[in-house]
Design a protein around this motif. Sequence first.
Motif, PDB file in Angstrom:
ATOM      1  N   PHE A 292      12.377  -4.755  -2.938  1.00 40.75           N
ATOM      2  CA  PHE A 292      11.050  -4.394  -3.459  1.00 40.75           C
ATOM      3  C   PHE A 292       9.992  -4.922  -2.500  1.00 40.75           C
ATOM      4  O   PHE A 292      10.054  -6.073  -2.062  1.00 40.75           O
ATOM      5  CB  PHE A 292      10.824  -4.975  -4.858  1.00 40.75           C
ATOM      6  N   ARG A 293       9.033  -4.050  -2.191  1.00 45.07           N
ATOM      7  CA  ARG A 293       8.013  -4.390  -1.200  1.00 45.07           C
ATOM      8  C   ARG A 293       7.014  -5.413  -1.758  1.00 45.07           C
ATOM      9  O   ARG A 293       6.475  -5.249  -2.855  1.00 45.07           O
ATOM     10  CB  ARG A 293       7.244  -3.137  -0.771  1.00 45.07           C
ATOM     11  N   GLU A 294       6.756  -6.442  -0.967  1.00 45.01           N
ATOM     12  CA  GLU A 294       5.835  -7.488  -1.384  1.00 45.01           C
ATOM     13  C   GLU A 294       4.405  -6.963  -1.510  1.00 45.01           C
ATOM     14  O   GLU A 294       3.687  -7.315  -2.456  1.00 45.01           O
ATOM     15  CB  GLU A 294       5.881  -8.646  -0.374  1.00 45.01           C
ATOM     16  N   ASP A 295       3.994  -6.106  -0.566  1.00 46.70           N
ATOM     17  CA  ASP A 295       2.621  -5.583  -0.621  1.00 46.70           C
ATOM     18  C   ASP A 295       2.411  -4.696  -1.851  1.00 46.70           C
ATOM     19  O   ASP A 295       1.340  -4.715  -2.466  1.00 46.70           O
ATOM     20  CB  ASP A 295       2.251  -4.834   0.669  1.00 46.70           C
ATOM     21  N   LEU A 296       3.439  -3.937  -2.241  1.00 45.27           N
ATOM     22  CA  LEU A 296       3.324  -3.122  -3.450  1.00 45.27           C
ATOM     23  C   LEU A 296       3.289  -4.008  -4.693  1.00 45.27           C
ATOM     24  O   LEU A 296       2.526  -3.741  -5.628  1.00 45.27           O
ATOM     25  CB  LEU A 296       4.490  -2.135  -3.539  1.00 45.27           C
ATOM     26  N   TYR A 297       4.085  -5.055  -4.684  1.00 46.78           N
ATOM     27  CA  TYR A 297       4.116  -5.983  -5.821  1.00 46.78           C
ATOM     28  C   TYR A 297       2.715  -6.534  -6.097  1.00 46.78           C
ATOM     29  O   TYR A 297       2.262  -6.547  -7.251  1.00 46.78           O
ATOM     30  CB  TYR A 297       5.092  -7.120  -5.533  1.00 46.78           C
ATOM     31  N   TYR A 298       2.039  -7.004  -5.064  1.00 44.70           N
ATOM     32  CA  TYR A 298       0.709  -7.591  -5.270  1.00 44.70           C
ATOM     33  C   TYR A 298      -0.339  -6.539  -5.602  1.00 44.70           C
ATOM     34  O   TYR A 298      -1.357  -6.850  -6.230  1.00 44.70           O
ATOM     35  CB  TYR A 298       0.307  -8.423  -4.054  1.00 44.70           C
TER      36      TYR A 298
END
Length: 447
Positions: A292-298
Amino acid sequence: MSDKKDVKPQLLLVDDDQSLLRLLTIRLEGEGYQVTAVEDGQAALKKINNESFDVVLSDLRMPGLDGLSLFEEIMGVRKDIPVILMTAHGTISDAVAATQRGVFGFLTKPVDHEELRSLLQKALSQSVAAQPGEWAKEIITRSPEMLNVLDQAYRIAQREVSVLISGASGTGKELLANAIHQASNRRDKPFVAINCGALPENLLESELFGHAKGAFTGAVQANGGLFREADGGTLFLDEIGDMPMTLQVKLLRALQERQIRPVGSSKHVDIDVRIISATHKDLHKEMEEGSFREDLYYRLNVVNLKLPALKERSEDIPLLARSLLRQSAQRHQVSVSQFSDDAMQLLVKSDWPGNVRQLVNVVEQCVALTQTPVVPLHLVEQALSATRQSWPTLTEARDAFEQKYLFKLLKMTDGNVTRAAELAGRNRTDMHKLMKKHELDASDFRS
């Protein structure tokens, strides 16, 4: 949530003095209360387990279960209900002990009617204030923890921020997402939901972003997609943790640029949607494992709301069970009105690994099988046993199939990851991620 609007406040009155019980009942009914009067603590507990009350007014000194013991028992199933105690033997030490343990108020007998009226109004205002409004009418709760979640949900609904709802399967994440939409300024526009784990990647992309006519085989006409269907409203992305990585990139770009490009089209389309997402997975762990992408998570997790499991809000189980029973009986047109006392006690004490979804199934089975107006204990036991081996969710079934598929594939190719990826129509990187997800090691399959 309690539907108390335009309904008399429900008051449970407990006293072993029959004459005082009759007198207080008459007075309180004259004040506009719906009074249920019982003569001892055990009878009061049975009522608490099967009915909903706004406030309890009890004698302190009673044979058997006294007022303070009754209060402790009530707190075990209904932590938020205000309890007022009365005694003819009132002392300062009694009052201090009672209030320190969480009793709402303390009255000495003979009861001063003005003092009683004032204390009841304060208790009732606390009980009513704890209840959410019309925007959350589908959510049935008296749990302080759940009410706190709803309080946060209402406040963030007024702001244009993305919300991530976390919680186990069956806790009601879509119900909460819809409530947030109803409390927001977008309530008059569509609420659109999709389960990101229910569709393969190419279909999920087409469903979200739409596609042009002829974009792929079977695309005989253009499709606007769910982003455009939700224009001006809310798009709910359930099980966001199951979204494939390549699609995560496209979703992130769409959220950053507030534009989408339909599959097979060269044109970008402006979008105006609020994103609410949900997952039962630990996304921190998913980020660490690279799935899971960190930038999408935030981007998605501006505000996080965590729904408690049903066993963590046991005071809601009688409310939910009665509401579900009423709805199911109406739907199936059968005359069943309540659970027996021991059946309700079993419901309250059960673990509920499937959460509210499992409770729904249990009630449905009970209604389908009962032949009496009161659901007996053995039917609840039977339904609980059946739902513990319940049908898996689509995500669970897909994961089980995926693991079995990979196992057979690696066995066929003697652990050759490149060959296995070719047969699966995936690249080596994806294959390694899938193997890691299912804890499969290529070396275990080599001859």
